[in-house]
Design a protein around this motif. Structure first.
Motif, PDB file in Angstrom:
ATOM      1  N   MET A  24      52.846  45.387  43.677  1.00  0.00           N
ATOM      2  CA  MET A  24      53.592  45.716  42.488  1.00  0.00           C
ATOM      3  C   MET A  24      52.730  46.608  41.622  1.00  0.00           C
ATOM      4  O   MET A  24      51.543  46.393  41.519  1.00  0.00           O
ATOM      5  N   VAL A  25      53.335  47.552  41.036  1.00  0.00           N
ATOM      6  CA  VAL A  25      52.606  48.445  40.153  1.00  0.00           C
ATOM      7  C   VAL A  25      53.090  48.163  38.740  1.00  0.00           C
ATOM      8  O   VAL A  25      54.271  48.266  38.447  1.00  0.00           O
ATOM      9  N   GLY A  26      52.159  47.784  37.873  1.00  0.00           N
ATOM     10  CA  GLY A  26      52.531  47.491  36.497  1.00  0.00           C
ATOM     11  C   GLY A  26      53.240  46.149  36.377  1.00  0.00           C
ATOM     12  O   GLY A  26      53.437  45.440  37.342  1.00  0.00           O
ATOM     13  N   THR A  41      50.639  39.307  53.316  1.00  0.00           N
ATOM     14  CA  THR A  41      49.626  39.537  52.286  1.00  0.00           C
ATOM     15  C   THR A  41      50.184  40.496  51.248  1.00  0.00           C
ATOM     16  O   THR A  41      50.692  41.553  51.598  1.00  0.00           O
ATOM     17  N   VAL A  42      50.100  40.102  49.985  1.00  0.00           N
ATOM     18  CA  VAL A  42      50.575  40.959  48.905  1.00  0.00           C
ATOM     19  C   VAL A  42      49.518  41.045  47.812  1.00  0.00           C
ATOM     20  O   VAL A  42      48.740  40.118  47.607  1.00  0.00           O
ATOM     21  N   LEU A  43      49.507  42.170  47.132  1.00  0.00           N
ATOM     22  CA  LEU A  43      48.619  42.384  45.990  1.00  0.00           C
ATOM     23  C   LEU A  43      49.489  42.512  44.754  1.00  0.00           C
ATOM     24  O   LEU A  43      50.473  43.246  44.764  1.00  0.00           O
ATOM     25  N   ILE A  44      49.121  41.782  43.715  1.00  0.00           N
ATOM     26  CA  ILE A  44      49.858  41.874  42.459  1.00  0.00           C
ATOM     27  C   ILE A  44      48.862  42.114  41.331  1.00  0.00           C
ATOM     28  O   ILE A  44      47.697  41.738  41.435  1.00  0.00           O
ATOM     29  N   PRO A  45      49.326  42.731  40.237  1.00  0.00           N
ATOM     30  CA  PRO A  45      48.440  42.866  39.076  1.00  0.00           C
ATOM     31  C   PRO A  45      48.080  41.476  38.542  1.00  0.00           C
ATOM     32  O   PRO A  45      48.919  40.566  38.533  1.00  0.00           O
ATOM     33  N   VAL A  63      48.383  35.866  48.432  1.00  0.00           N
ATOM     34  CA  VAL A  63      48.603  36.688  47.236  1.00  0.00           C
ATOM     35  C   VAL A  63      47.259  36.942  46.572  1.00  0.00           C
ATOM     36  O   VAL A  63      46.517  36.003  46.265  1.00  0.00           O
ATOM     37  N   HIS A  64      46.957  38.211  46.370  1.00  0.00           N
ATOM     38  CA  HIS A  64      45.729  38.602  45.676  1.00  0.00           C
ATOM     39  C   HIS A  64      46.122  39.166  44.315  1.00  0.00           C
ATOM     40  O   HIS A  64      46.832  40.177  44.237  1.00  0.00           O
ATOM     41  N   ALA A  65      45.678  38.517  43.252  1.00  0.00           N
ATOM     42  CA  ALA A  65      45.893  39.031  41.899  1.00  0.00           C
ATOM     43  C   ALA A  65      44.699  39.919  41.568  1.00  0.00           C
ATOM     44  O   ALA A  65      43.562  39.447  41.542  1.00  0.00           O
ATOM     45  N   VAL A  66      44.951  41.191  41.359  1.00  0.00           N
ATOM     46  CA  VAL A  66      43.863  42.154  41.177  1.00  0.00           C
ATOM     47  C   VAL A  66      43.942  42.811  39.800  1.00  0.00           C
ATOM     48  O   VAL A  66      45.010  42.967  39.231  1.00  0.00           O
ATOM     49  N   SER A  67      42.776  43.177  39.293  1.00  0.00           N
ATOM     50  CA  SER A  67      42.725  43.828  37.984  1.00  0.00           C
ATOM     51  C   SER A  67      42.048  45.191  38.052  1.00  0.00           C
ATOM     52  O   SER A  67      41.989  45.893  37.049  1.00  0.00           O
TER      53      SER A  67
END
Length: 86
Positions: A1-3, A22-26, A46-50
């Protein structure tokens, strides 16, 4: 997801239905995970990334030795699992 996305739940459910594991989320969307059913979350990584560096680290794999020349070998995806940023 972007934003920031009010549709995080729908996107994660769609990823799950598509077989994505595997998903990356803000990081700021992490509270939205509470809306996703446990049985779905249990099957997702799920990877919450900053930071974009972390995104690249997770999304890109180091180069592997090529098995070029192997008869019938399909190396287009490098044997990677189905993962995507939602």
């Amino acid at each position: 997801m972007v934003g920031r996305s009010a549709q995080a739940k729908q996107k994660l459910l769609a990823a799950h239905r598509a077989g994505i594991t595997t998903v990356l989320i803000p990081e700021r969307n992490e509270p939205d995970l509470d809306d996703v059913p446990e049985e779905v979350l249990g099957q997702l990584t799920v990877h919450a990334v900053s930071d974009v560096r972390r995104v690249l680290e997770l999304a890109l794999e180091p180069a592997r030795p090529s098995s070029a020349g192997a008869a019938g070998a399909d190396t287009r995806d490098g044997g990677a699992s189905r993962s995507v940023r939602v």
